[in-house]
Design a protein around this motif. Structure first.
Motif, PDB file in Angstrom:
ATOM      1  N   GLU A 158      63.330 -31.401  26.721  1.00 35.90           N
ATOM      2  CA  GLU A 158      62.795 -31.110  28.054  1.00 35.90           C
ATOM      3  C   GLU A 158      63.660 -31.658  29.184  1.00 35.90           C
ATOM      4  OE1 GLU A 158      60.535 -34.740  26.378  1.00 35.90           O
ATOM      5  OE2 GLU A 158      61.239 -32.787  25.679  1.00 35.90           O
ATOM      6  N   ILE A 159      64.608 -32.537  28.859  1.00 33.74           N
ATOM      7  CA  ILE A 159      65.455 -33.091  29.917  1.00 33.74           C
ATOM      8  C   ILE A 159      66.753 -32.299  30.095  1.00 33.74           C
ATOM      9  CG2 ILE A 159      64.538 -35.441  29.826  1.00 33.74           C
ATOM     10  CD1 ILE A 159      67.823 -34.554  28.142  1.00 33.74           C
ATOM     11  N   VAL A 160      66.812 -31.096  29.495  1.00 29.27           N
ATOM     12  CA  VAL A 160      68.046 -30.308  29.552  1.00 29.27           C
ATOM     13  C   VAL A 160      68.480 -30.031  30.980  1.00 29.27           C
ATOM     14  CG1 VAL A 160      66.767 -28.145  29.319  1.00 29.27           C
ATOM     15  CG2 VAL A 160      69.197 -28.210  28.768  1.00 29.27           C
ATOM     16  N   LEU A 161      67.554 -29.683  31.878  1.00 32.60           N
ATOM     17  CA  LEU A 161      67.943 -29.337  33.238  1.00 32.60           C
ATOM     18  C   LEU A 161      68.500 -30.548  33.991  1.00 32.60           C
ATOM     19  CD1 LEU A 161      65.082 -26.888  34.301  1.00 32.60           C
ATOM     20  CD2 LEU A 161      67.370 -26.367  33.449  1.00 32.60           C
ATOM     21  N   ASP A 162      67.941 -31.739  33.721  1.00 32.75           N
ATOM     22  CA  ASP A 162      68.450 -32.950  34.379  1.00 32.75           C
ATOM     23  C   ASP A 162      69.915 -33.183  34.033  1.00 32.75           C
ATOM     24  OD1 ASP A 162      65.966 -33.474  35.480  1.00 32.75           O
ATOM     25  OD2 ASP A 162      65.339 -34.730  33.795  1.00 32.75           O
ATOM     26  N   SER A 163      70.294 -32.845  32.809  1.00 29.67           N
ATOM     27  CA  SER A 163      71.658 -33.134  32.354  1.00 29.67           C
ATOM     28  C   SER A 163      72.705 -32.333  33.104  1.00 29.67           C
ATOM     29  CB  SER A 163      71.781 -32.872  30.847  1.00 29.67           C
ATOM     30  OG  SER A 163      71.747 -31.486  30.564  1.00 29.67           O
ATOM     31  N   PHE A 164      72.322 -31.183  33.671  1.00 30.29           N
ATOM     32  CA  PHE A 164      73.313 -30.351  34.337  1.00 30.29           C
ATOM     33  C   PHE A 164      73.638 -30.829  35.745  1.00 30.29           C
ATOM     34  CE2 PHE A 164      72.091 -27.686  30.831  1.00 30.29           C
ATOM     35  CZ  PHE A 164      73.321 -27.220  30.413  1.00 30.29           C
ATOM     36  N   GLU A 165      72.957 -31.877  36.181  1.00 32.00           N
ATOM     37  CA  GLU A 165      73.298 -32.517  37.452  1.00 32.00           C
ATOM     38  C   GLU A 165      74.725 -33.046  37.427  1.00 32.00           C
ATOM     39  OE1 GLU A 165      72.256 -36.771  39.578  1.00 32.00           O
ATOM     40  OE2 GLU A 165      70.681 -35.785  38.417  1.00 32.00           O
ATOM     41  N   VAL A 166      75.208 -33.383  36.232  1.00 32.58           N
ATOM     42  CA  VAL A 166      76.544 -33.973  36.100  1.00 32.58           C
ATOM     43  C   VAL A 166      77.513 -33.001  35.432  1.00 32.58           C
ATOM     44  CG1 VAL A 166      75.777 -36.377  36.166  1.00 32.58           C
ATOM     45  CG2 VAL A 166      75.769 -35.138  33.989  1.00 32.58           C
ATOM     46  N   ASP A 167      77.260 -31.705  35.601  1.00 35.36           N
ATOM     47  CA  ASP A 167      78.167 -30.672  35.106  1.00 35.36           C
ATOM     48  C   ASP A 167      78.366 -30.792  33.593  1.00 35.36           C
ATOM     49  OD1 ASP A 167      79.840 -28.504  35.149  1.00 35.36           O
ATOM     50  OD2 ASP A 167      81.613 -29.637  35.742  1.00 35.36           O
ATOM     51  N   THR A 168      77.254 -30.743  32.879  1.00 38.96           N
ATOM     52  CA  THR A 168      77.296 -30.847  31.434  1.00 38.96           C
ATOM     53  C   THR A 168      77.892 -29.592  30.807  1.00 38.96           C
ATOM     54  OG1 THR A 168      75.313 -32.216  31.479  1.00 38.96           O
ATOM     55  CG2 THR A 168      75.899 -31.241  29.370  1.00 38.96           C
TER      56      THR A 168
END
Length: 237
Positions: A87-97
């Motif tokens: 569920e935290i997948v979207l948070d991870s893209f804050e740092v250009d995952t």
């Protein structure tokens, strides 16, 4: 290739290490794998890694905060988040995952991510731009969009605006990555920086907008969706 594993569980280090070795032996490639057991160890390293497997939840400093700090000095390293909490997948893209893998990591998903990394265009390459002020090197990965201006092209990056002495059609031929797509006769967008879009307007991460033409709408939507799917932005993965 130099890879970092940043995770606070030894069992995960051992399992991922074996799978990485299998992948590189299978493909007859050379790899150097380094182990870190918390974010601060990784941040204190002076090694220029190609790929970092980053655990999302760690004591003291979690993977997201570690990545935020890392991105201040390194925008190019590919970060692959690993977690038991999808569920935290979207948070991870804050740092250009680059990718997001759910634990326990499946061998086929890991190998697919590594295949896609090897196929990724080299975004550290530069576009050489001649302007009335001189000659400039602009990284492809820094370009947000291009806009036609008479016989010239405006190139917008996060920090600067350049007026390129070529028209948009000529500039388009010089773009060597798959993230660029023409969205209007006067605009080419880098889908990496697209925040959202309507039927007629594209909104970028910096708040600026580009027109979305009816003729180009289908190609743009397909390119944007392909980008989202490739970068695991769908919760289905």
């Amino acid at each position: 290739m130099i890879i970092a594993i940043c995770d606070d569980e030894q069992v995960f280090h051992d399992e991922l290490y074996r799978m990485l070795q299998d992948y590189y032996i299978k493909n007859r490639l050379s790899v150097n794998i380094r182990h870190f057991y918390d974010g601060r160890q990784l941040l204190n390293s002076d090694i220029n890694f190609d790929v970092i497997f980053m655990d999302f939840q760690m004591d003291d400093i979690d993977g997201l905060e570690t990545s935020r700090i890392l991105r201040r000095s390194n925008k190019d390293v590919k970060i692959i988040f690993t977690t038991s909490f999808p569920e935290i997948v979207l948070d991870s893209f804050e740092v250009d995952t680059f990718r997001f893998l759910v634990k326990p990591i499946l061998r086929e998903k890991l190998f697919k991510a590594l295949d896609e990394y090897r196929e990724t265009p080299d975004l550290t390459k530069f576009l050489i731009v001649n302007t009335n002020d001189g000659m400039w090197k602009i990284k492809y990965s820094d370009i947000i969009y291009l806009e036609a201006k008479s016989r010239h092209t405006i190139i917008r990056t996060a920090d600067s605006v350049y007026e390129f002495n070529k028209n948009l059609s000529e500039a388009k031929k010089l773009l060597s990555t798959e993230t660029f797509v023409q969205c209007h006769r006067a605009y080419i967008a880098n889908v990496h920086y697209v925040n959202s879009y309507t039927n007629s307007v594209i909104i970028f991460d910096n708040g600026e907008k580009a027109q979305l033409g009816k003729k180009y709408k289908s190609d743009f939507k397909n390119a944007f969706m392909d980008y989202i799917i490739a970068h695991n932005r769908s919760r289905k993965d």
